[in-house]
Write a protein that holds these residues in place. Structure first.
Motif, PDB file in Angstrom:
ATOM      1  N   ALA A   1       0.841  -1.206   0.000  1.00  0.00           N
ATOM      2  CA  ALA A   1       0.000   0.000   0.000  1.00  0.00           C
ATOM      3  C   ALA A   1       0.874   1.253   0.000  1.00  0.00           C
ATOM      4  O   ALA A   1       0.626   2.211  -0.735  1.00  0.00           O
ATOM      5  CB  ALA A   1      -0.916  -0.016   1.223  1.00  0.00           C
ATOM      6  N   PHE A   2       1.936   1.227   0.810  1.00  0.00           N
ATOM      7  CA  PHE A   2       2.858   2.364   0.885  1.00  0.00           C
ATOM      8  C   PHE A   2       3.453   2.669  -0.499  1.00  0.00           C
ATOM      9  O   PHE A   2       3.515   3.816  -0.933  1.00  0.00           O
ATOM     10  CB  PHE A   2       3.973   2.037   1.890  1.00  0.00           C
ATOM     11  N   LEU A   3       3.848   1.607  -1.193  1.00  0.00           N
ATOM     12  CA  LEU A   3       4.496   1.810  -2.493  1.00  0.00           C
ATOM     13  C   LEU A   3       3.488   2.177  -3.582  1.00  0.00           C
ATOM     14  O   LEU A   3       3.772   3.011  -4.446  1.00  0.00           O
ATOM     15  CB  LEU A   3       5.276   0.546  -2.895  1.00  0.00           C
ATOM     16  N   ALA A   4       2.311   1.557  -3.528  1.00  0.00           N
ATOM     17  CA  ALA A   4       1.287   1.845  -4.539  1.00  0.00           C
ATOM     18  C   ALA A   4       0.887   3.315  -4.463  1.00  0.00           C
ATOM     19  O   ALA A   4       0.698   3.981  -5.478  1.00  0.00           O
ATOM     20  CB  ALA A   4       0.077   0.945  -4.333  1.00  0.00           C
ATOM     21  N   GLN A   5       0.800   3.831  -3.218  1.00  0.00           N
ATOM     22  CA  GLN A   5       0.488   5.245  -3.008  1.00  0.00           C
ATOM     23  C   GLN A   5       1.498   6.155  -3.696  1.00  0.00           C
ATOM     24  O   GLN A   5       1.205   7.272  -4.064  1.00  0.00           O
ATOM     25  CB  GLN A   5       0.555   5.535  -1.509  1.00  0.00           C
ATOM     26  N   ARG A   6       2.722   5.660  -3.814  1.00  0.00           N
ATOM     27  CA  ARG A   6       3.787   6.457  -4.417  1.00  0.00           C
ATOM     28  C   ARG A   6       4.030   6.063  -5.883  1.00  0.00           C
ATOM     29  O   ARG A   6       5.133   6.202  -6.400  1.00  0.00           O
ATOM     30  CB  ARG A   6       5.061   6.306  -3.585  1.00  0.00           C
ATOM     31  N   ASN A   7       2.989   5.546  -6.470  1.00  0.00           N
ATOM     32  CA  ASN A   7       2.966   5.283  -7.918  1.00  0.00           C
ATOM     33  C   ASN A   7       3.922   4.193  -8.404  1.00  0.00           C
ATOM     34  O   ASN A   7       4.309   4.181  -9.557  1.00  0.00           O
ATOM     35  CB  ASN A   7       3.264   6.566  -8.707  1.00  0.00           C
ATOM     36  N   HIS A   8       4.314   3.281  -7.521  1.00  0.00           N
ATOM     37  CA  HIS A   8       5.120   2.157  -8.006  1.00  0.00           C
ATOM     38  C   HIS A   8       4.216   1.132  -8.672  1.00  0.00           C
ATOM     39  O   HIS A   8       3.068   0.941  -8.267  1.00  0.00           O
ATOM     40  CB  HIS A   8       5.878   1.498  -6.846  1.00  0.00           C
ATOM     41  N   GLN A   9       4.738   0.507  -9.700  1.00  0.00           N
ATOM     42  CA  GLN A   9       4.004  -0.562 -10.371  1.00  0.00           C
ATOM     43  C   GLN A   9       4.822  -1.844 -10.360  1.00  0.00           C
ATOM     44  O   GLN A   9       6.005  -1.830 -10.028  1.00  0.00           O
ATOM     45  CB  GLN A   9       3.712  -0.144 -11.815  1.00  0.00           C
TER      46      GLN A   9
END
Lengths: 307, 248
Positions: free
Chosen positions: A277-285
Motif C-alpha cells: 500500500a505504501f508503495l502503490a500510493q507512491r505510484n510504483h508498479q
C-alpha cells in the motif's frame, strides 16, 4: 587436539605513533580436517591473524597453537607442517613452473614425485607449461602453481590468504572444488576471503570486521540466527524504490541486492500488505514483495550495524 | 531510459598477431543505462574497454562513443568520459582536495567550478572534515566512493568502471552501488566490469564475453530465463565454462 587454536590474540601496528588495532582478542578453534573460512573485507585483520598463526609475526598478547604446537615456542615445528599461500603472488618469477615446485620440495626435504598424488589434480592443469617462467603465467595459472607449492610437502594445515580475490567466477568455483578434494585427504584448511558468497562452501566461518570476530558458526546457523523477518521488495523503479523505502519510518534497514531491496521492518508485525500500500500510493508498479531467507551478506551487514 | 544511443559498437575487432583478442563484438548502450560487461579473466574485456575509451585503435569494425568515432576522434572521447579502475584512481600522497583540483585541472575546469564541485562531493560523501587529509589515510571504502565521485568530477555523460568494488565491506559495496544507481538516474551512462556476479543484477543490460566474443547479452531477467536458471552466476558459469582459452 584441534588443528588451530587461538585465544585472546591481539595485535596493533603503529603509524607515526598512532595505534592501529589490527586484531582485538580473537578466539578461534579449527578442528582436524575442517574447512574454516575467515570472511571479511580488506582491513578486517584476516592477513594479520593468518601471519600470526603460521609464525611469521608475533601477537602482542594472547596464545595460539597449530597442530598442538605453540606459535612462539615451537615455531620451527609449525613451519614444517603448514602450507601457506599468501595473498600476493610470492613465488620466484624468474624460475619456471617446474623449478619453483622443485625448489619448494627441496626446501622441505622432499621431492615432487614423493607427494605427486596430492597435487596431481591441480598440477596437471599447469604441467603443459612447466617450462614457462612463473612471472609469465596468467592469474589463474599462478594461483594453481602457488597452491601446488604450498602443498608439495603434504602439510597437515593449509593457510590460504584470499586465494580467490580478483579471480573470475569460473576459476573461483574450480578453486573451491580443489579445496574440497584436499579436505578429503585430511588436510585442515583456514581460508580467508572477502567474497561473502564463499562462506556457504565452508564447514564453519568466522565473520570478521575491524579486528574483531562478530560471529563464528556454520553458514546455516549464521543464517538461522538472523534477527527478524527479511523481505525482498521490487518495483518498476529501483531508484525511487530505494529512496522511498529508506525514508519510510517503518523501515529499520534497506539494502539494494540487484533489482531487489532487502528490507527489515522495525516491527515484525508490519506486513507485505502495508508495504504494498505504501508503495502503490507512491505510484510504483509491478510491485513484488516476498519473505526470503537471509544470505550471509545480510547477516554480515546486520552484525556490522549492531557491532 | 531514453532511446539515445551512447555507445554503438558494430563487429568491433582487435587482433594481436594471430591472436584475436576481441572478435567481432556488436552492441548498443543507451543513455542512463547501467551496462555490465562481464567475462572471465582473459576474455578480452580490457582490450574492448581500451578501444571504446579511445586508448587503442581497433583492427576492424566500427564504434561510436558519445557520437565520436573511435578511429578518428579518440581525443574527443577521452575528454568526455570518466574512468575508474580498482588499482589506480587517486594519488595517495595528495590530499582529498588536491586530488580534486588535479583531476578538475586535467579536464580544464575553472577554479570556481572546481571549488563548487569539490564542496558538493565532500558534502555528499560526508567527508568535509577529511578534506586536507592524505588519501592514503582514508579507509578503503571511502577511497572507492571518492574515486567514483572524482571519475565523474568533470560531469562526463559516460563513465567506465573497471572492477570498482573489490575487497570492500558489504555495506560500503551497497553504498557504492547506490552512488552508481543515482548517477544513472541523473542521466549518466555507466559501463562497469565486475567479478561479483550478484552485482550483475544491478545492471539494466549485461553482456558476457567468452574468448573475445559476446556470447550473451540482455537484461538479467532475460538472461536468467534464456538459460533457465535463477542467478546470473549460473548464467555466467554456463557460458564461461565453454572457454577454450588456457587463461584460467
Amino acid at each position: 587436539m584441534q588443528a588451530i587454536e587461538a585465544n585472546q590474540i591481539s595485535k596493533s601496528y603503529f603509524n607515526k605513533k598512532q595505534e592501529i588495532v589490527a586484531l582485538e582478542k580473537i578466539d578461534i578453534s579449527v578442528g582436524k580436517g575442517e574447512l574454516f573460512g575467515l570472511i571479511g573485507p580488506d582491513g578486517a585483520g584476516k592477513t594479520s591473524l593468518i601471519r600470526i598463526l603460521n609464525t611469521l609475526i608475533l601477537a602482542d598478547s594472547g596464545t595460539a597453537s597449530v597442530d598442538g604446537f605453540d606459535v612462539v615456542k615451537d615455531f620451527e615445528e609449525i613451519r614444517k607442517r603448514v602450507g601457506y599461500m599468501p595473498g600476493r603472488f610470492s613465488l620466484y618469477q624468474d624460475l619456471t613452473v617446474e623449478e619453483n615446485l622443485e625448489f619448494f620440495a627441496s626446501v622441505f626435504n622432499t621431492s615432487i614425485s614423493e607427494n605427486y598424488e596430492l597435487i596431481k589434480d591441480i598440477y596437471q592443469q599447469i604441467e603443459p607449461f612447466k617450462d614457462r617462467r612463473a612471472g609469465k603465467l596468467s592469474g589463474g595459472m599462478k594461483q594453481k602453481l602457488a597452491l601446488s607449492c604450498a602443498l608439495i610437502h603434504r602439510p597437515s594445515v593449509l593457510f590460504l590468504d584470499e586465494p580467490t580475490t580478483g579471480v573470475d567466477a569460473v576459476s573461483r568455483k574450480e578453486f573451491w572444488e580443489m579445496l574440497k578434494r584436499l579436505q578429503l585427504q585430511g588436510i585442515s584448511i583456514l581460508v580467508s576471503t572477502p567474497y561473502m558468497d564463499e562462506a556457504a562452501l565452508c564447514d564453519r566461518v568466522a565473520l570478521i570486521q575491524h579486528g574483531s570476530i562478530m560471529k563464528v558458526n556454520t553458514p546455516m546457523h549464521i543464517v538461522n540466527e538472523f534477527e527478524g523477518v527479511l523481505w525482498s521488495v521490487r518495483s518498476n523503479h529501483m531508484y525511487h524504490l530505494m529512496q522511498e523505502l529508506k525514508s519510510w519510518d517503518a523501515v529499520r534497514s534497506c539494502f539494494a541486492f540487484g533489482e531487489n531491496c532487502h528490507v527489515l521492518f522495525k516491527e515484525s508485525t508490519t506486513t507485505d500488505v502495508e508495504c504494498r500500500a505504501f508503495l502503490a500510493q507512491r505510484n510504483h508498479q509491478d510491485i513484488q514483495i516476498n519473505r526470503i531467507q537471509p544470505e550471509i551478506e545480510d547477516c554480515f551487514m546486520q552484525l556490522m550495524k549492531t557491532a | 531510459m531514453s532511446e539515445q544511443i551512447i555507445i554503438h559498437a558494430n563487429e568491433l575487432t582487435k587482433t594481436f598477431g594471430d591472436f584475436v583478442a576481441v572478435d567481432h563484438i556488436s552492441f548498443n548502450v543507451g543513455k542512463g543505462e547501467i551496462f555490465g560487461f562481464l567475462g572471465a579473466n582473459g576474455a578480452g574485456k580490457t582490450t574492448a574497454i581500451k578501444m571504446l575509451s579511445g586508448l587503442l585503435k581497433p583492427s576492424s569494425g566500427t564504434a561510436d562513443v558519445l557520437g565520436f568515432d573511435v578511429y578518428t576522434q579518440s581525443e574527443d572521447i577521452k575528454k568526455n568520459i570518466g574512468y575508474m579502475s580498482q588499482r589506480f584512481s587517486l594519488y595517495e600522497d595528495l590530499t582529498l582536495l588536491e586530488n580534486m583540483k588535479f583531476y578538475g585541472g586535467i579536464y580544464g575546469m575553472s577554479r570556481a567550478e572546481i571549488k563548487v564541485k569539490s564542496e558538493e562531493i565532500l558534502g555528499l560523501l560526508h567527508i568535509d572534515s577529511e578534506k586536507n587529509q592524505l588519501v592514503k589515510s582514508l579507509p578503503l571504502g571511502w577511497k572507492q566512493k571518492l574515486a567514483f565521485s572524482i571519475s565523474i568530477f568533470h560531469d562526463p555523460p559516460l563513465v567506465f568502471l573497471d572492477e570498482p568494488t573489490g575487497g570492500v565491506d558489504p555495506i560500503t559495496r551497497r553504498e557504492f552501488w547506490e552512488l552508481i544507481i543515482e548517477a544513472a538516474h541523473s542521466g549518466k551512462t555507466i559501463f562497469v566490469t565486475t567479478h561479483y556476479m550478484d552485482e550483475a543484477e544491478y545492471c539494466n543490460q549485461v553482456s558476457i564475453m567468452v574468448d573475445g566474443k559476446i556470447e550473451a547479452i540482455g537484461s538479467p531477467v532475460e538472461l536468467r530465463s534464456q538459460f533457465q536458471t535463477d542467478s546470473m552466476e549460473n548464467v555466467f558459469l554456463n557460458l564461461a565454462r565453454k572457454s577454450s582459452r588456457i587463461d584460467g
